[in-house]
Design a protein around this motif. Structure first.
Motif, PDB file in Angstrom:
ATOM      1  N   GLY A 304     -63.182  -0.630 -88.855  1.00 21.51           N
ATOM      2  CA  GLY A 304     -62.685  -1.188 -90.110  1.00 21.51           C
ATOM      3  C   GLY A 304     -62.416  -2.673 -90.044  1.00 21.51           C
ATOM      4  N   SER A 305     -61.960  -3.165 -88.899  1.00 16.17           N
ATOM      5  CA  SER A 305     -61.585  -4.579 -88.782  1.00 16.17           C
ATOM      6  C   SER A 305     -62.590  -5.395 -87.985  1.00 16.17           C
ATOM      7  CB  SER A 305     -60.211  -4.694 -88.102  1.00 16.17           C
ATOM      8  OG  SER A 305     -60.285  -4.245 -86.755  1.00 16.17           O
ATOM      9  N   GLY A 306     -63.579  -4.703 -87.388  1.00 13.91           N
ATOM     10  CA  GLY A 306     -64.500  -5.424 -86.503  1.00 13.91           C
ATOM     11  C   GLY A 306     -63.854  -5.781 -85.180  1.00 13.91           C
ATOM     12  N   GLY A 307     -62.799  -5.056 -84.810  1.00  9.60           N
ATOM     13  CA  GLY A 307     -62.050  -5.378 -83.607  1.00  9.60           C
ATOM     14  C   GLY A 307     -62.795  -5.047 -82.329  1.00  9.60           C
ATOM     15  N   LEU A 308     -62.400  -5.715 -81.256  1.00  9.58           N
ATOM     16  CA  LEU A 308     -62.993  -5.514 -79.932  1.00  9.58           C
ATOM     17  C   LEU A 308     -61.994  -4.782 -79.044  1.00  9.58           C
ATOM     18  CD1 LEU A 308     -65.238  -6.149 -77.784  1.00  9.58           C
ATOM     19  CD2 LEU A 308     -63.897  -8.201 -77.233  1.00  9.58           C
ATOM     20  N   ILE A 309     -62.449  -3.744 -78.363  1.00 10.32           N
ATOM     21  CA  ILE A 309     -61.635  -3.018 -77.396  1.00 10.32           C
ATOM     22  C   ILE A 309     -62.142  -3.347 -76.002  1.00 10.32           C
ATOM     23  CG2 ILE A 309     -60.903  -0.749 -76.573  1.00 10.32           C
ATOM     24  CD1 ILE A 309     -61.655   0.272 -79.447  1.00 10.32           C
ATOM     25  N   ILE A 310     -61.262  -3.908 -75.179  1.00  7.71           N
ATOM     26  CA  ILE A 310     -61.592  -4.166 -73.780  1.00  7.71           C
ATOM     27  C   ILE A 310     -61.067  -2.969 -72.989  1.00  7.71           C
ATOM     28  CG2 ILE A 310     -61.361  -5.739 -71.826  1.00  7.71           C
ATOM     29  CD1 ILE A 310     -60.564  -7.907 -73.931  1.00  7.71           C
ATOM     30  N   GLU A 311     -61.965  -2.176 -72.450  1.00  6.44           N
ATOM     31  CA  GLU A 311     -61.606  -0.950 -71.752  1.00  6.44           C
ATOM     32  C   GLU A 311     -61.586  -1.200 -70.250  1.00  6.44           C
ATOM     33  OE1 GLU A 311     -62.971   3.737 -71.751  1.00  6.44           O
ATOM     34  OE2 GLU A 311     -64.521   2.196 -72.001  1.00  6.44           O
ATOM     35  N   ASP A 312     -60.380  -1.308 -69.703  1.00  9.69           N
ATOM     36  CA  ASP A 312     -60.220  -1.403 -68.250  1.00  9.69           C
ATOM     37  C   ASP A 312     -60.177   0.026 -67.735  1.00  9.69           C
ATOM     38  OD1 ASP A 312     -59.540  -1.828 -65.646  1.00  9.69           O
ATOM     39  OD2 ASP A 312     -57.627  -2.819 -66.053  1.00  9.69           O
ATOM     40  N   ASP A 313     -61.257   0.476 -67.084  1.00  9.75           N
ATOM     41  CA  ASP A 313     -61.386   1.873 -66.666  1.00  9.75           C
ATOM     42  C   ASP A 313     -60.643   2.104 -65.351  1.00  9.75           C
ATOM     43  OD1 ASP A 313     -62.378   4.274 -67.654  1.00  9.75           O
ATOM     44  OD2 ASP A 313     -64.113   4.253 -66.347  1.00  9.75           O
ATOM     45  N   TYR A 314     -59.422   1.621 -65.309  1.00 11.84           N
ATOM     46  CA  TYR A 314     -58.575   1.645 -64.122  1.00 11.84           C
ATOM     47  C   TYR A 314     -58.284   3.077 -63.688  1.00 11.84           C
ATOM     48  CZ  TYR A 314     -54.325   0.913 -61.369  1.00 11.84           C
ATOM     49  OH  TYR A 314     -53.384   0.921 -60.379  1.00 11.84           O
ATOM     50  N   ASP A 315     -58.534   3.374 -62.425  1.00 10.33           N
ATOM     51  CA  ASP A 315     -58.155   4.672 -61.832  1.00 10.33           C
ATOM     52  C   ASP A 315     -58.864   5.868 -62.446  1.00 10.33           C
ATOM     53  OD1 ASP A 315     -56.508   3.774 -59.899  1.00 10.33           O
ATOM     54  OD2 ASP A 315     -54.647   4.474 -60.778  1.00 10.33           O
ATOM     55  N   ALA A 316     -59.923   5.673 -63.205  1.00 10.35           N
ATOM     56  CA  ALA A 316     -60.523   6.791 -63.938  1.00 10.35           C
ATOM     57  C   ALA A 316     -61.027   7.886 -63.006  1.00 10.35           C
ATOM     58  CB  ALA A 316     -61.673   6.283 -64.811  1.00 10.35           C
ATOM     59  N   GLU A 317     -61.488   7.522 -61.808  1.00  9.78           N
ATOM     60  CA  GLU A 317     -62.069   8.517 -60.894  1.00  9.78           C
ATOM     61  C   GLU A 317     -61.007   9.368 -60.205  1.00  9.78           C
ATOM     62  OE1 GLU A 317     -62.312   5.229 -60.350  1.00  9.78           O
ATOM     63  OE2 GLU A 317     -64.387   4.585 -60.657  1.00  9.78           O
ATOM     64  N   HIS A 318     -59.784   8.828 -60.106  1.00  5.90           N
ATOM     65  CA  HIS A 318     -58.756   9.490 -59.302  1.00  5.90           C
ATOM     66  C   HIS A 318     -57.904  10.407 -60.184  1.00  5.90           C
ATOM     67  CE1 HIS A 318     -59.728   6.943 -55.880  1.00  5.90           C
ATOM     68  NE2 HIS A 318     -59.695   5.914 -56.699  1.00  5.90           N
ATOM     69  N   ARG A 319     -58.352  11.655 -60.338  1.00  5.04           N
ATOM     70  CA  ARG A 319     -57.599  12.627 -61.135  1.00  5.04           C
ATOM     71  C   ARG A 319     -57.462  13.897 -60.312  1.00  5.04           C
ATOM     72  NH1 ARG A 319     -61.364  16.111 -62.732  1.00  5.04           N
ATOM     73  NH2 ARG A 319     -63.508  15.389 -62.673  1.00  5.04           N
ATOM     74  N   TYR A 320     -56.360  14.619 -60.548  1.00  5.14           N
ATOM     75  CA  TYR A 320     -56.028  15.769 -59.711  1.00  5.14           C
ATOM     76  C   TYR A 320     -55.747  17.028 -60.532  1.00  5.14           C
ATOM     77  CZ  TYR A 320     -55.117  11.491 -57.146  1.00  5.14           C
ATOM     78  OH  TYR A 320     -55.232  10.232 -56.615  1.00  5.14           O
ATOM     79  N   ASP A 321     -54.937  16.899 -61.557  1.00  8.51           N
ATOM     80  CA  ASP A 321     -54.461  18.084 -62.276  1.00  8.51           C
ATOM     81  C   ASP A 321     -54.826  18.052 -63.759  1.00  8.51           C
ATOM     82  OD1 ASP A 321     -53.224  18.869 -59.891  1.00  8.51           O
ATOM     83  OD2 ASP A 321     -51.456  17.677 -60.359  1.00  8.51           O
ATOM     84  N   ARG A 322     -55.864  17.358 -64.119  1.00  2.00           N
ATOM     85  CA  ARG A 322     -56.299  17.342 -65.510  1.00  2.00           C
ATOM     86  C   ARG A 322     -57.811  17.176 -65.573  1.00  2.00           C
ATOM     87  NH1 ARG A 322     -57.955  12.369 -66.693  1.00  2.00           N
ATOM     88  NH2 ARG A 322     -56.885  10.502 -65.953  1.00  2.00           N
TER      89      ARG A 322
END
Length: 499
Positions: A304-322
């Motif tokens: 709607g606004s033409g906004g930019l999202i900067i996605e820092d994919d921090y820690d995405a690989e390290h998951r245990y219980d989800r």
């Protein structure tokens, strides 16, 4: 030649060292050690000797000044007792903190706890880059600083095998200047990795290899500023380091609150910022995963606004219980600039990251990278590409998940035992836990008290732009369960003394 006035007599009038241009004749008689210690303190205070710098070997400086070695040893010991330097064995004497006004009372030796006034001064300072570096430089028996994986688990044998294979196959032309976007081999491997692990479909030509996520923030900040963007909204609490990088590029960083579903998109819209930096897969530092409802709201805001999202994919690989969650880039490619790195998967020392930018900013980012450094070093890129395509990186990830889970569990148990009033956040994934307290004390005081006892932690308030409850951010990936348990016991005793 005049035998009554030999050259050695002339030299004795002025003995000095190129190091700090020290001239021993300026020292008062009988007070050479104190004079030398004072000169060194002044050099540390005005940053001619920054935190982390190494002092000359005592015997070398003594020879240059033509004094006994004991004069230099005594001066260095005074700095150590003040908490301004630390002995590192064969690595010499290292500057660890700037002098405090007035002079701090003596603490203990560098192998034990640091001086209390030094710790309090460090954590009481505004949390800038120099404070981060200064706190990290202080010797700590147990390090619970967040952000590092188990570096002892780095796959040295696999890396060496891949490196030998790369060097055996690499043509001579591969040792020349390459594409500033990165080697074709790594960009191709990254495209496959992102498709497998983050549900991002991207052409290798769209991938830009950078020197870690920190460089992404620097390059992107420059590009956005040149594009007329003056502000990038950030999560609150949110990573102080990322905020500092954006501010260094002249961008404002209005805070947006985070709750148990992630960033508040309604509050984001209220800031009026045309861009936002998020850690949606595992929010730093709370550990919250951006909910499905918030993702839909974020998509509506961006389109709607033409906004930019900067996605820092921090820690995405390290998951245990989800279960895993897809990257935002996979559902909104025209509005998401996706950034990642191997710093939390392999080692920060590699300085290898990547950014996948939307078309409107891609060419400007590539140009910024070209003029910054002509591109990352090619050989480590080739080795990483081989590890990715051989399956070695997935095997490393499985190993780390098992090891990190055990350490996470040890920390959760230790918190329950030693900090029973603490609330734990973000235990399902990542390399750290955040704890908060329903109490009235400064978390910087608790962090300082812990450092006095040889335990390094990070105060939650460093990552806030608005007031909030006290808390700590505790890394567990780089410490053994035994050290984690002992460190939490120290924190528990420190908290009881503050209460």
């Amino acid at each position: 030649m005049n035998r009554s006035n030999p050259p050695s007599a002339d030299r004795s009038k002025s003995h000095g060292s190129d190091f700090l241009q020290l001239r021993i004749e300026e020292a008062p008689a009988g007070g050479r050690s104190e004079w030398l210690a004072r000169q060194l303190r002044q050099a540390i205070a005005d940053r001619r000797l920054p935190v982390g710098s190494r002092l000359p070997a005592g015997r070398v400086l003594a020879a240059e000044l033509r004094v006994s070695r004991g004069v230099v040893t005594d001066a260095y010991q005074r700095l150590i007792e003040d908490g301004h330097a630390a002995g590192r064995g064969r690595n010499g004497t290292v500057v660890v903190a700037a002098p405090l006004p007035p002079a701090a009372p003596p603490g203990s030796s560098p192998s034990g706890p640091v001086a209390a006034p030094t710790s309090a001064a460090l954590f009481g300072s505004p949390p800038g880059d120099d404070v981060f570096d200064a706190v990290r430089a202080v010797p700590a028996r147990i390090d619970l600083w967040p952000g590092a994986p188990d570096l002892a688990a780095f796959p040295r044998s696999a890396w060496l095998r891949a490196e030998r294979a790369v060097l055996a196959d690499l043509p001579a032309a591969g040792l020349g200047y390459g594409d500033p976007r990165g080697t074709p081999e790594l960009r191709g491997a990254l495209a496959e990795w992102l498709a497998r692990n983050r549900a991002i479909r991207v052409d290798p030509a769209e991938v830009l290899v950078v020197a870690g996520t920190a460089q992404t923030f620097g390059l992107l900040g420059r590009v956005l500023r040149d594009d007329g963007i003056a502000a990038v909204a950030v999560e609150d609490p949110g990573a102080l380091g990322a905020r500092q990088h954006l501010r260094h590029q002249g961008l404002a960083t209005p805070p947006v609150p985070v709750d148990d579903q992630g960033v508040r998109v309604d509050a984001l819209a209220d800031t009026g910022a045309p861009a936002v930096l998020l850690t949606p897969a595992h929010q730093f530092p709370t550990g919250v995963v951006l909910s499905g409802a918030r993702r839909r709201e974020l998509m509506a805001w961006a389109t709607g606004s033409g906004g930019l999202i900067i996605e820092d994919d921090y820690d995405a690989e390290h998951r245990y219980d989800r279960p895993p969650v897809p990257a935002l880039r996979s559902i909104l490619p025209e509005h998401v600039c996706h950034a990642g790195s191997v710093s939390k998967l392999l080692a920060p020392a590699l300085r290898i990251g990547w950014v996948v930018a939307p078309p409107r900013h891609r060419e400007a980012l590539i140009a910024a990278k070209r003029f910054a450094d002509l591109g990352n070093a090619a050989l480590p890129q080739q080795v990483l590409a081989r590890l990715m395509r051989s399956g070695a990186l997935e095997r490393q990830l499985r190993l780390l998940r098992t090891r990190h889970r055990r350490r996470r569990d040890a920390m959760v148990r230790a918190i329950a035992d030693h900090l029973p009033g603490a609330v734990v956040h973000g235990a399902a994934a990542g390399l750290h836990l955040t704890i908060t307290f329903d109490a009235a004390f400064a978390d910087t005081d608790l962090a300082a008290a812990a450092l006095v006892c040889g335990v390094r932690v990070q105060p939650l308030s460093w990552h806030r732009q608005r007031p909030g409850p006290p808390g700590l951010v505790l890394g567990y990936a780089a410490s053994t369960p035994t050290d984690i348990t002992e460190g939490l016991a120290v924190l528990g005793r420190a908290l009881r003394r503050l209460s």
